[in-house]
Design a protein around this motif. Structure first.
Motif, short mmCIF file in Angstrom:
data_model
loop_
_atom_site.label_atom_id
_atom_site.label_comp_id
_atom_site.label_asym_id
_atom_site.label_seq_id
_atom_site.Cartn_x
_atom_site.Cartn_y
_atom_site.Cartn_z
N ASP A 1 5.49 4.24 -9.09
CA ASP A 1 4.55 4.01 -10.17
C ASP A 1 3.24 5.02 -9.89
O ASP A 1 2.40 4.69 -10.26
CB ASP A 1 4.15 2.59 -10.28
N SER A 2 3.58 6.20 -9.30
CA SER A 2 2.65 7.06 -9.11
C SER A 2 2.30 7.51 -10.50
O SER A 2 2.72 7.90 -11.46
CB SER A 2 3.30 8.45 -8.42
N ARG B 1 -2.49 8.31 -6.23
CA ARG B 1 -3.00 7.10 -6.89
C ARG B 1 -1.68 6.32 -7.74
O ARG B 1 -1.29 7.15 -8.39
CB ARG B 1 -4.23 7.19 -7.86
N THR B 2 -1.58 5.24 -7.23
CA THR B 2 -0.34 4.50 -7.93
C THR B 2 -0.82 3.43 -8.90
O THR B 2 -2.06 3.00 -8.60
CB THR B 2 0.67 4.18 -7.02
N ALA B 3 -0.27 2.60 -9.51
CA ALA B 3 -0.50 1.54 -10.28
C ALA B 3 -0.91 0.45 -9.29
O ALA B 3 -1.77 -0.47 -9.63
CB ALA B 3 0.24 1.02 -11.27
N SER B 4 -0.61 0.46 -8.28
CA SER B 4 -0.78 -0.68 -7.26
C SER B 4 -1.94 -0.48 -6.12
O SER B 4 -2.20 -0.92 -5.45
CB SER B 4 0.50 -1.17 -6.50
N THR C 1 0.85 -1.04 0.12
CA THR C 1 0.09 0.16 -0.08
C THR C 1 0.95 1.25 0.21
O THR C 1 1.77 1.36 0.83
CB THR C 1 -0.81 -0.01 1.19
N PRO C 2 0.66 2.06 -1.07
CA PRO C 2 1.40 3.44 -0.88
C PRO C 2 1.05 4.40 0.22
O PRO C 2 0.04 4.33 0.53
CB PRO C 2 1.40 4.01 -2.41
N THR C 3 2.30 4.95 0.87
CA THR C 3 2.20 5.77 2.05
C THR C 3 2.66 7.26 1.75
O THR C 3 3.86 7.03 0.83
CB THR C 3 2.43 5.27 3.23
N LEU C 4 2.00 8.16 2.22
CA LEU C 4 2.69 9.48 2.04
C LEU C 4 3.30 9.70 3.63
O LEU C 4 2.43 9.79 4.62
CB LEU C 4 1.55 10.58 1.60
N ARG C 5 4.36 10.18 3.43
CA ARG C 5 5.04 10.59 4.91
C ARG C 5 5.50 12.22 5.04
O ARG C 5 5.13 12.63 5.90
CB ARG C 5 6.61 10.04 4.69
#
Length: 227
Positions: A35-36, A79-82, A7-11
């Motif tokens: 992959d954003s 939103r990324t590809a994953s 899961t992509p996260t933003l720091r």
């Protein structure tokens, strides 16, 4: 076998905000960002003109802030590809943005800024930042800081307005409207140089104690009555 979630996260996002009606490049950090594909905001007024991949933990982007964008906090995700990332905030203000430049930790080495500016800065451990402005007699000088509101470190800011003799004209730790965030205002008693001091109230700090300091001639109502 252990499998890590992708899961992509933003720091973080730097700078933490920008001026209404402008475009600026920001650096966004997190995980699984290579992959954003899209940056979107939950409120209208900000769009990503360009996404520049860097590493899996960092990308750059060019954000366009509409002249109609509401002031204050905007929630954003990537939103990324994953998948869809966690949320982070970005702030919009009315003034041109200035980057803090060290050394500005001594009263006599204050960074010069124009009135009606927003400074994007950081307070490190035991750090005190000073900014120098010039005002005319009878002119309002206001200083408001966004720190705890940036949803990062537990940064409890202190802000003060001082004259050229280092006499404290106004100071604020907490405020009834902004809670831990500070706002101070004064009418300039004479033509001359004034300085704005900002630090953590207990002289804490770190590389993630970010702030946005608005310095200008604006009024700042703090309460409404009746409520």
């Amino acid at each position: 076998m252990l499998v890590d979630a992708a899961t992509p996260t933003l720091r973080g996002i730097l700078p933490r905000g920008g001026q209404k009606g402008s475009s600026l490049e920001v650096t966004i950090t997190g995980t699984y960002l290579s992959d954003s594909e899209e940056i979107f905001f939950h409120t209208p007024g900000i769009t990503a003109e360009k996404i520049i991949p860097d590493t899996d933990q960092r990308i750059k982007a060019v954000l366009k802030i509409s002249p109609d964008a509401p002031f204050g906090q905007h929630e954003m995700r990537i939103r990324t590809a994953s998948g869809l990332s966690t949320m982070k905030t970005f702030w919009v203000g009315p003034f041109p943005n200035v980057k803090e430049m060290e050394p500005n930790s001594e009263f006599d080495k204050a960074q010069k800024v124009a009135l009606n500016s927003t400074i994007n800065g950081v307070v490190t451990n035991e750090d005190v930042d000073y900014y120098e402005i010039e005002a005319k007699k009878g002119q309002q000088i206001s200083a408001e800081v966004e720190a705890i509101r940036l949803s990062g470190a537990l940064f409890d800011p202190y802000v003060a307005i001082l004259d050229s003799r280092r006499f404290e004209l106004a100071a604020c730790d907490d405020s009834s409207l902004l809670l831990q965030d500070s706002v101070a205002s004064v009418i300039a008693p004479e033509d001359g140089i004034y300085r704005i001091e900002i630090r953590d109230s207990s002289y804490r700090g770190a590389n993630n104690f970010y702030y946005r300091l608005h310095v200008g001639t604006f009024p700042r109502p703090l309460i409404a009555f009746p409520a």
